[in-house]
Design a protein around this motif. Sequence first.
Motif, mmCIF file in Angstrom:
data_model
loop_
_atom_site.group_PDB
_atom_site.id
_atom_site.type_symbol
_atom_site.label_atom_id
_atom_site.label_comp_id
_atom_site.label_asym_id
_atom_site.label_seq_id
_atom_site.Cartn_x
_atom_site.Cartn_y
_atom_site.Cartn_z
ATOM 1 N N ASP A 102 0.838 -1.204 0.000
ATOM 2 C CA ASP A 102 0.000 0.000 0.000
ATOM 3 C C ASP A 102 0.867 1.246 0.000
ATOM 4 O OD1 ASP A 102 -2.036 -1.764 0.412
ATOM 5 O OD2 ASP A 102 -2.662 -0.964 2.361
ATOM 6 N N VAL A 103 0.394 2.268 -0.679
ATOM 7 C CA VAL A 103 1.005 3.588 -0.562
ATOM 8 C C VAL A 103 -0.073 4.495 0.029
ATOM 9 C CG1 VAL A 103 2.121 5.499 -1.768
ATOM 10 C CG2 VAL A 103 2.546 3.139 -2.501
ATOM 11 N N ARG A 104 0.281 5.152 1.114
ATOM 12 C CA ARG A 104 -0.729 5.905 1.842
ATOM 13 C C ARG A 104 -0.283 7.355 2.032
ATOM 14 N NH1 ARG A 104 -3.488 3.049 6.682
ATOM 15 N NH2 ARG A 104 -1.745 3.840 7.891
ATOM 16 N N LEU A 105 -1.272 8.211 2.107
ATOM 17 C CA LEU A 105 -0.988 9.601 2.434
ATOM 18 C C LEU A 105 -1.892 9.989 3.596
ATOM 19 C CD1 LEU A 105 0.618 12.158 1.630
ATOM 20 C CD2 LEU A 105 -1.323 12.810 0.212
ATOM 21 N N ARG A 106 -1.278 10.489 4.640
ATOM 22 C CA ARG A 106 -2.000 10.868 5.870
ATOM 23 C C ARG A 106 -2.993 9.793 6.295
ATOM 24 N NH1 ARG A 106 -3.539 15.842 3.048
ATOM 25 N NH2 ARG A 106 -1.519 16.544 2.355
ATOM 26 N N GLY A 107 -2.531 8.553 6.236
ATOM 27 C CA GLY A 107 -3.338 7.434 6.721
ATOM 28 C C GLY A 107 -4.345 6.890 5.725
ATOM 29 N N SER A 108 -4.490 7.525 4.560
ATOM 30 C CA SER A 108 -5.429 7.017 3.554
ATOM 31 C C SER A 108 -4.677 6.296 2.452
ATOM 32 C CB SER A 108 -6.211 8.171 2.912
ATOM 33 O OG SER A 108 -6.990 8.818 3.865
ATOM 34 N N LYS A 109 -5.251 5.207 1.983
ATOM 35 C CA LYS A 109 -4.605 4.441 0.912
ATOM 36 C C LYS A 109 -4.861 5.130 -0.421
ATOM 37 C CE LYS A 109 -4.424 -0.238 -1.021
ATOM 38 N NZ LYS A 109 -4.544 -1.670 -0.700
ATOM 39 N N VAL A 110 -3.801 5.572 -1.053
ATOM 40 C CA VAL A 110 -3.940 6.284 -2.329
ATOM 41 C C VAL A 110 -3.442 5.453 -3.509
ATOM 42 C CG1 VAL A 110 -3.900 8.603 -1.314
ATOM 43 C CG2 VAL A 110 -1.724 7.521 -1.980
ATOM 44 N N ALA A 111 -2.735 4.362 -3.235
ATOM 45 C CA ALA A 111 -2.245 3.510 -4.319
ATOM 46 C C ALA A 111 -2.000 2.105 -3.798
ATOM 47 C CB ALA A 111 -0.948 4.085 -4.910
ATOM 48 N N GLY A 112 -2.052 1.133 -4.717
ATOM 49 C CA GLY A 112 -1.776 -0.257 -4.363
ATOM 50 C C GLY A 112 -1.069 -0.949 -5.505
ATOM 51 N N VAL A 113 -0.322 -1.982 -5.148
ATOM 52 C CA VAL A 113 0.446 -2.742 -6.140
ATOM 53 C C VAL A 113 -0.015 -4.199 -6.080
ATOM 54 C CG1 VAL A 113 2.761 -3.624 -6.684
ATOM 55 C CG2 VAL A 113 2.464 -1.228 -6.020
ATOM 56 N N LEU A 114 -0.209 -4.791 -7.232
ATOM 57 C CA LEU A 114 -0.588 -6.207 -7.317
ATOM 58 C C LEU A 114 0.330 -6.898 -8.318
ATOM 59 C CD1 LEU A 114 -2.580 -8.623 -6.823
ATOM 60 C CD2 LEU A 114 -3.851 -7.785 -8.807
ATOM 61 N N ALA A 115 1.180 -7.804 -7.823
ATOM 62 C CA ALA A 115 2.074 -8.548 -8.725
ATOM 63 C C ALA A 115 1.564 -9.973 -8.850
ATOM 64 C CB ALA A 115 3.490 -8.553 -8.170
ATOM 65 N N GLU A 116 1.540 -10.469 -10.069
ATOM 66 C CA GLU A 116 1.120 -11.843 -10.309
ATOM 67 C C GLU A 116 2.183 -12.538 -11.142
ATOM 68 O OE1 GLU A 116 -3.482 -12.109 -10.532
ATOM 69 O OE2 GLU A 116 -2.870 -10.351 -11.668
ATOM 70 N N VAL A 117 2.561 -13.732 -10.698
ATOM 71 C CA VAL A 117 3.628 -14.459 -11.388
ATOM 72 C C VAL A 117 3.028 -15.712 -12.023
ATOM 73 C CG1 VAL A 117 5.872 -15.581 -11.116
ATOM 74 C CG2 VAL A 117 5.292 -13.629 -9.671
ATOM 75 N N CYS A 118 3.355 -15.936 -13.274
ATOM 76 C CA CYS A 118 2.902 -17.134 -13.965
ATOM 77 C C CYS A 118 4.064 -18.125 -14.025
ATOM 78 C CB CYS A 118 2.429 -16.751 -15.360
ATOM 79 S SG CYS A 118 1.962 -18.169 -16.338
ATOM 80 N N TYR A 119 3.836 -19.335 -13.526
ATOM 81 C CA TYR A 119 4.901 -20.353 -13.484
ATOM 82 C C TYR A 119 4.655 -21.414 -14.551
ATOM 83 C CZ TYR A 119 6.316 -18.521 -8.939
ATOM 84 O OH TYR A 119 6.758 -17.712 -7.927
ATOM 85 N N ARG A 120 5.738 -21.982 -15.071
ATOM 86 C CA ARG A 120 5.623 -23.193 -15.897
ATOM 87 C C ARG A 120 6.722 -24.154 -15.465
ATOM 88 N NH1 ARG A 120 5.128 -22.596 -22.200
ATOM 89 N NH2 ARG A 120 7.284 -21.961 -21.996
ATOM 90 N N GLY A 121 6.299 -25.375 -15.124
ATOM 91 C CA GLY A 121 7.268 -26.371 -14.663
ATOM 92 C C GLY A 121 8.018 -25.904 -13.420
ATOM 93 N N GLY A 122 7.313 -25.160 -12.543
ATOM 94 C CA GLY A 122 7.928 -24.706 -11.301
ATOM 95 C C GLY A 122 8.816 -23.478 -11.464
ATOM 96 N N GLU A 123 9.028 -23.048 -12.694
ATOM 97 C CA GLU A 123 9.890 -21.878 -12.942
ATOM 98 C C GLU A 123 9.022 -20.671 -13.305
ATOM 99 O OE1 GLU A 123 13.293 -21.612 -12.748
ATOM 100 O OE2 GLU A 123 13.094 -23.586 -11.828
ATOM 101 N N PRO A 124 9.356 -19.490 -12.774
ATOM 102 C CA PRO A 124 8.590 -18.294 -13.162
ATOM 103 C C PRO A 124 8.732 -18.037 -14.666
ATOM 104 C CG PRO A 124 10.078 -17.813 -11.323
ATOM 105 C CD PRO A 124 10.418 -19.175 -11.818
ATOM 106 N N ARG A 125 7.611 -17.825 -15.348
ATOM 107 C CA ARG A 125 7.652 -17.577 -16.799
ATOM 108 C C ARG A 125 7.567 -16.085 -17.095
ATOM 109 N NH1 ARG A 125 3.176 -19.240 -20.233
ATOM 110 N NH2 ARG A 125 4.045 -18.461 -22.167
ATOM 111 N N PHE A 126 6.642 -15.455 -16.430
ATOM 112 C CA PHE A 126 6.558 -13.994 -16.527
ATOM 113 C C PHE A 126 5.848 -13.463 -15.291
ATOM 114 C CE2 PHE A 126 2.756 -15.497 -18.787
ATOM 115 C CZ PHE A 126 1.759 -14.786 -18.134
ATOM 116 N N MET A 127 5.948 -12.162 -15.163
ATOM 117 C CA MET A 127 5.340 -11.510 -14.002
ATOM 118 C C MET A 127 4.574 -10.285 -14.512
ATOM 119 S SD MET A 127 7.577 -9.961 -10.908
ATOM 120 C CE MET A 127 6.897 -9.100 -9.534
ATOM 121 N N VAL A 128 3.420 -10.051 -13.960
ATOM 122 C CA VAL A 128 2.677 -8.828 -14.297
ATOM 123 C C VAL A 128 2.597 -7.980 -13.037
ATOM 124 C CG1 VAL A 128 0.403 -7.924 -14.886
ATOM 125 C CG2 VAL A 128 1.375 -9.798 -16.229
#
Length: 255
Positions: A102-128
């Motif tokens: 979370d990124v917050r300003l004066r206690g309010s959440k103004v931004a958020g980050v969501l990372a998602e990783v796609c795996y193939r055969g146990g290895e990371p293939r790409f990340m968004v």
Amino acid sequence: MLIGRKVLVKDEVDSTNELAKALAQEGEPEGTVITARRQRAGRGRTGRSWESPEGGVYLSVILRPDLPAPDLTMLTVLSCLPVAQAIEECCHVVPRIKWPNDVRLRGSKVAGVLAEVCYRGGEPRFMVLGVGVNLNTDPALLRSPGAGSLRELCGKETDPDHFLNVLLFKLDDMYQRFRRGERDVPLYERYSESIGQEVELCLGDQRVRGKGMHLEYDGSLVLRSEDGMIYRATSVHEVFPLEQGQVRFETGNVH
Ligand code: BT5
């Protein structure tokens, strides 16, 4: 510059992360960015939703980092830093980072980050890597408790194109250095409202008060409780800053 070499601008999508994942599956190269003016079904972590009315900035970056899983979680945590820096540079305020995403300003959440990783055969293939920022959002359109709009908190609008350029530049810089093994942890800590601060960790039904100590190599947060025990919070946990001696519980966010 790698991130932002190609930017796809959409009017409305369900979720820029979903579109980015579909494009990455089809072979879209690293660095491509998808942005949208609105999202019909913006997503947060673990099935939560991200309110995405017009006025906000919503983007997803396709990354193919070729790094082990612990590095990817660290990368996700450190991605809040360029978001905070872009807000500082463009909105002339200093936001704080609430671990993990979370990124917050004066206690309010103004931004958020969501990372998602796609795996193939146990290895990371790409990340968004998805970022949502309530830049010029009408606060009346934000219903989530604790959500804040930078427009309202700063008292003025910010040029969204300029903001996007600054954010992509800073994300790119952080990512390139991360791949060279550099970790901006001291700088991250300067923006953190979890490290060096009194916090409360929610572990299921258990609540532990303590002090945020430091980030582990995998982005987890190490805490020392009031009775001297050491805890490691991973991104499925919630950690709340204790403000003015008050305990903050946000129902529905405990896992
Ligand atoms: C996040 O999840 O904070 C990650 C948000 C990532 C959004 C971006 S937008 C572009 C890309 N495409 C997507 O579909 N997603 C990414 P989390 O920590 O789980 O926080 C979600 C919680 O924040 C919700 O349960 C609400 O309580 C609150 N929330 C929802 N919308 C909000 C908003 N616009 N501003 C502030 N808080 C919000």
